[in-house]
Design a protein around this motif. Structure first.
Motif, PDB file in Angstrom:
ATOM      1  N   GLU A  22      -2.476   5.552  11.166  1.00 38.78           N
ATOM      2  CA  GLU A  22      -2.902   4.975  12.557  1.00 38.78           C
ATOM      3  C   GLU A  22      -3.597   3.672  12.404  1.00 38.78           C
ATOM      4  OE1 GLU A  22      -2.400   6.154  15.837  1.00 38.78           O
ATOM      5  OE2 GLU A  22      -1.940   8.518  15.456  1.00 38.78           O
ATOM      6  N   ARG A  23      -4.305   3.654  11.489  1.00 38.90           N
ATOM      7  CA  ARG A  23      -5.181   2.256  11.313  1.00 38.90           C
ATOM      8  C   ARG A  23      -4.025   1.205  11.144  1.00 38.90           C
ATOM      9  NH1 ARG A  23      -7.318  -0.248   6.953  1.00 38.90           N
ATOM     10  NH2 ARG A  23      -7.196   1.673   5.586  1.00 38.90           N
ATOM     11  N   TYR A  24      -3.318   1.429  10.331  1.00 31.55           N
ATOM     12  CA  TYR A  24      -2.104   0.488   9.730  1.00 31.55           C
ATOM     13  C   TYR A  24      -1.380   0.079  10.840  1.00 31.55           C
ATOM     14  CZ  TYR A  24      -2.934   1.579   4.865  1.00 31.55           C
ATOM     15  OH  TYR A  24      -3.499   1.583   3.369  1.00 31.55           O
ATOM     16  N   LEU A  25      -0.923   0.986  11.720  1.00 34.33           N
ATOM     17  CA  LEU A  25      -0.261   0.768  12.893  1.00 34.33           C
ATOM     18  C   LEU A  25      -1.041  -0.251  14.087  1.00 34.33           C
ATOM     19  CD1 LEU A  25       2.402   1.162  14.545  1.00 34.33           C
ATOM     20  CD2 LEU A  25       1.325   2.790  15.699  1.00 34.33           C
ATOM     21  N   ALA A  26      -2.203  -0.225  14.131  1.00 37.28           N
ATOM     22  CA  ALA A  26      -3.247  -0.762  14.929  1.00 37.28           C
ATOM     23  C   ALA A  26      -3.435  -2.258  14.411  1.00 37.28           C
ATOM     24  CB  ALA A  26      -4.477  -0.038  15.090  1.00 37.28           C
ATOM     25  N   GLU A  27      -3.319  -2.260  12.828  1.00 36.80           N
ATOM     26  CA  GLU A  27      -3.916  -3.726  12.535  1.00 36.80           C
ATOM     27  C   GLU A  27      -2.608  -4.455  11.997  1.00 36.80           C
ATOM     28  OE1 GLU A  27      -6.235  -2.770   8.958  1.00 36.80           O
ATOM     29  OE2 GLU A  27      -7.726  -1.980  10.202  1.00 36.80           O
ATOM     30  N   GLY A  28      -1.390  -3.889  12.514  1.00 36.76           N
ATOM     31  CA  GLY A  28      -0.043  -4.903  12.125  1.00 36.76           C
ATOM     32  C   GLY A  28       0.577  -4.747  10.867  1.00 36.76           C
ATOM     33  N   TYR A  29      -0.048  -3.669  10.221  1.00 35.15           N
ATOM     34  CA  TYR A  29       0.702  -3.762   8.855  1.00 35.15           C
ATOM     35  C   TYR A  29       2.623  -3.376   9.269  1.00 35.15           C
ATOM     36  CZ  TYR A  29      -3.205  -2.808   6.293  1.00 35.15           C
ATOM     37  OH  TYR A  29      -4.548  -3.169   5.453  1.00 35.15           O
ATOM     38  N   VAL A  53       0.893  -1.035  -0.057  1.00 35.65           N
ATOM     39  CA  VAL A  53       0.090  -0.148   0.163  1.00 35.65           C
ATOM     40  C   VAL A  53       0.876   1.263  -0.020  1.00 35.65           C
ATOM     41  CG1 VAL A  53      -2.068  -1.226   1.036  1.00 35.65           C
ATOM     42  CG2 VAL A  53      -0.314  -0.427   2.358  1.00 35.65           C
ATOM     43  N   GLU A  54       0.350   2.296  -0.784  1.00 34.93           N
ATOM     44  CA  GLU A  54       1.262   3.582  -0.878  1.00 34.93           C
ATOM     45  C   GLU A  54       1.360   4.126   0.503  1.00 34.93           C
ATOM     46  OE1 GLU A  54       2.690   4.199  -3.442  1.00 34.93           O
ATOM     47  OE2 GLU A  54       1.696   2.451  -4.519  1.00 34.93           O
ATOM     48  N   LYS A  55       2.041   5.393   0.539  1.00 32.13           N
ATOM     49  CA  LYS A  55       2.207   6.130   1.571  1.00 32.13           C
ATOM     50  C   LYS A  55       0.863   6.744   2.231  1.00 32.13           C
ATOM     51  CE  LYS A  55       6.925   7.388   0.204  1.00 32.13           C
ATOM     52  NZ  LYS A  55       7.760   8.639  -0.224  1.00 32.13           N
ATOM     53  N   PRO A  56       0.402   6.444   3.282  1.00 34.86           N
ATOM     54  CA  PRO A  56      -0.890   6.948   3.652  1.00 34.86           C
ATOM     55  C   PRO A  56      -1.072   8.324   4.288  1.00 34.86           C
ATOM     56  CG  PRO A  56       0.405   5.648   5.552  1.00 34.86           C
ATOM     57  CD  PRO A  56       1.092   5.715   4.495  1.00 34.86           C
ATOM     58  N   ASP A  57      -2.199   8.690   4.612  1.00 33.78           N
ATOM     59  CA  ASP A  57      -2.505   9.841   5.278  1.00 33.78           C
ATOM     60  C   ASP A  57      -2.264   9.546   6.653  1.00 33.78           C
ATOM     61  OD1 ASP A  57      -4.952   8.809   6.170  1.00 33.78           O
ATOM     62  OD2 ASP A  57      -6.034  10.133   4.681  1.00 33.78           O
ATOM     63  N   ALA A  58      -2.349  10.582   7.857  1.00 36.93           N
ATOM     64  CA  ALA A  58      -2.178  10.433   9.154  1.00 36.93           C
ATOM     65  C   ALA A  58      -3.206   9.177   9.858  1.00 36.93           C
ATOM     66  CB  ALA A  58      -2.237  11.530   9.787  1.00 36.93           C
ATOM     67  N   ALA A  59      -4.362   9.532   9.577  1.00 33.07           N
ATOM     68  CA  ALA A  59      -5.576   8.693  10.109  1.00 33.07           C
ATOM     69  C   ALA A  59      -5.402   7.173   9.562  1.00 33.07           C
ATOM     70  CB  ALA A  59      -6.880   9.076   9.424  1.00 33.07           C
ATOM     71  N   THR A  60      -4.926   7.023   8.142  1.00 30.66           N
ATOM     72  CA  THR A  60      -4.557   5.715   7.606  1.00 30.66           C
ATOM     73  C   THR A  60      -3.551   5.100   8.463  1.00 30.66           C
ATOM     74  OG1 THR A  60      -5.662   6.543   5.481  1.00 30.66           O
ATOM     75  CG2 THR A  60      -4.594   4.087   5.639  1.00 30.66           C
TER      76      THR A  60
END
Length: 272
Positions: free
Chosen positions: A188-195, A179-186
């Motif tokens: 945060e979600r990636y971090l929580a989901e273990g990406y 996945v490409e470089k995300p915005d700040a909210a995304t």
């Protein structure tokens, strides 16, 4: 059957303009020490040899303007690198396909090409080497294995990897998606989901990369092969043929192969 050779390939052709004016076209980031005793390029060269007895001398892919930096800084470490000169910038796919073809011809199609950016900082070299040996085990089974980094914060400046099924080697799994470089909210979600963060370094069988190149980007591979066939050796440098190389479309290895192949895997590293 003996273990396949690991062939380090150092990608040292970038201009490092994001650190301008410290890093610039005439002296890019990878050839600077930035306060340390070794340049980024030299640190990259030194990161690999102790990873195992089956590691070959490195192949360095760089540009005409950087050829003497690449040779001199390797020689300072006592490393006899093969230095391949690109006559123009064509992004990372051309460089990777070139290195894979040379590795296959020199060390066999089952050789494992370890592609490393020359300008990355790796604080824990021992953990990197542990990850390398695990990644090589997975790659030898027929995968293009990216080194993923366990995130410490929701960074928006990195690409991410969503992991899939485990592959039976500690920390290794299939890649579900890049996945490409995300915005700040995304982020945060990636971090929580273990990406994982995508480090941009990877290892693969030479034959697998070449077959995927033929499948997805035959025009790039055709140009690479022509440039290698007509290459000349000059003062110890391998100069790829300019007229053939200029026919190659510019494309990153991510878009050319990694995001399209069904053979992508990731090994989780904690060395950054």
């Amino acid at each position: 059957m003996s273990n396949p050779k690991i062939v380090p390939v150092i990608l040292a052709g970038g201009s490092g303009t994001r650190l301008w004016p410290i890093s610039r076209d005439s002296l890019p980031k990878q050839f600077l020490s930035l306060g340390g005793t070794r340049t980024f390029y030299q640190q990259t060269l030194l990161r690999v040899p102790a990873a195992g007895d089956s590691v070959t001398a490195p192949i360095v892919v760089t540009g005409e303007d950087f050829r003497f930096f690449a040779r001199r800084q390797a020689a300072e470490l006592g490393i006899d690198a093969t230095i391949v000169l690109e006559p123009a910038r064509r992004d990372s796919a051309a460089a990777i396909f070139t290195a894979a073809r040379i590795a296959a011809e020199r060390y066999g199609e089952d050789s494992l090409v370890l592609a490393l950016a020359a300008d990355h900082l790796v604080p824990d070299v021992e953990l990197f080497r542990d990850a390398l040996l695990a990644a090589a085990e997975v790659a030898a089974k027929g995968y293009i294995v990216t080194f993923g980094i366990k995130p410490t914060e929701p960074r928006t400046s990195y690409g991410y990897i969503r992991t899939g099924e485990a592959l039976g080697v500690a920390g290794a799994s299939r890649v579900d998606s890049f996945v490409e470089k995300p915005d700040a909210a995304t982020a945060e979600r990636y971090l929580a989901e273990g990406y994982l963060w995508n480090s941009g370094n990877f290892i693969f069988p030479a034959s697998l990369m070449l077959s995927e190149a033929e499948r997805f980007e035959p025009a790039i591979l055709e140009g690479v092969d022509a440039a290698i066939t007509a290459a000349k050796t000059d003062l110890g440098f391998i100069r790829l043929d300019k007229s053939a190389f200029l026919t190659i479309p510019a494309k990153s290895i991510d878009y050319a192969v990694l995001e399209r192949t069904k053979k992508a895997a990731v090994i989780e590293g904690r060395f950054a």
